[in-house]
Design a protein around this motif. Structure first.
Motif, PDB file in Angstrom:
ATOM      1  N   MET A   1     -20.307  73.834  49.816  1.00 41.04           N
ATOM      2  CA  MET A   1     -21.416  74.711  49.510  1.00 41.04           C
ATOM      3  C   MET A   1     -21.460  75.853  50.530  1.00 41.04           C
ATOM      4  O   MET A   1     -21.341  75.637  51.718  1.00 41.04           O
ATOM      5  N   ASN A   2     -21.620  77.042  50.048  1.00 40.07           N
ATOM      6  CA  ASN A   2     -21.712  78.232  50.880  1.00 40.07           C
ATOM      7  C   ASN A   2     -23.139  78.387  51.395  1.00 40.07           C
ATOM      8  O   ASN A   2     -24.092  78.027  50.709  1.00 40.07           O
ATOM      9  N   ASP A   5     -25.790  79.829  49.094  1.00 39.60           N
ATOM     10  CA  ASP A   5     -26.394  79.010  48.045  1.00 39.60           C
ATOM     11  C   ASP A   5     -27.754  78.446  48.450  1.00 39.60           C
ATOM     12  O   ASP A   5     -28.530  78.037  47.604  1.00 39.60           O
ATOM     13  N   LYS A   6     -28.028  78.415  49.754  1.00 37.60           N
ATOM     14  CA  LYS A   6     -29.290  77.880  50.269  1.00 37.60           C
ATOM     15  C   LYS A   6     -30.282  78.991  50.633  1.00 37.60           C
ATOM     16  O   LYS A   6     -31.381  78.704  51.095  1.00 37.60           O
TER      17      LYS A   6
END
Length: 84
Positions: A1-2, A5-6
């Motif tokens: 996850m990059n 993305d958060k």
């Protein structure tokens, strides 16, 4: 996850982070964008990316263009001091 993305900004109108100008309504818009950044779990990663990629426009990691210029100048001065 990059880290992106958060990012809290994913749930916000992207135009908020690119105010046009440096007075009046643009200042209000920049402050609103910075408030989004303050509650973002990846604010530090965003700022690091913006500095590394030399983002010249917009609000990134809770900073505007001038604030990032100041950070880069400080980093350059520190690097020169360490090198000498």
């Amino acid at each position: 996850m990059n880290w992106r993305d958060k990012a809290e900004c994913l749930r916000t109108d992207p135009e908020l982070f690119f105010p046009v100008g440096t007075t009046g309504l643009a200042l209000i818009q920049a402050d609103a964008a910075k408030r989004v950044c303050q509650r973002c779990p990846v604010q530090e990663e965003c700022l690091r990316w913006a500095l590394d990629s030399r983002q010249e426009t917009g609000i990134w990691g809770g900073t505007d263009e001038e604030e990032r210029r100041l950070i880069r100048r400080r980093q350059a001065r520190e690097a020169r001091r360490v090198a000498s």
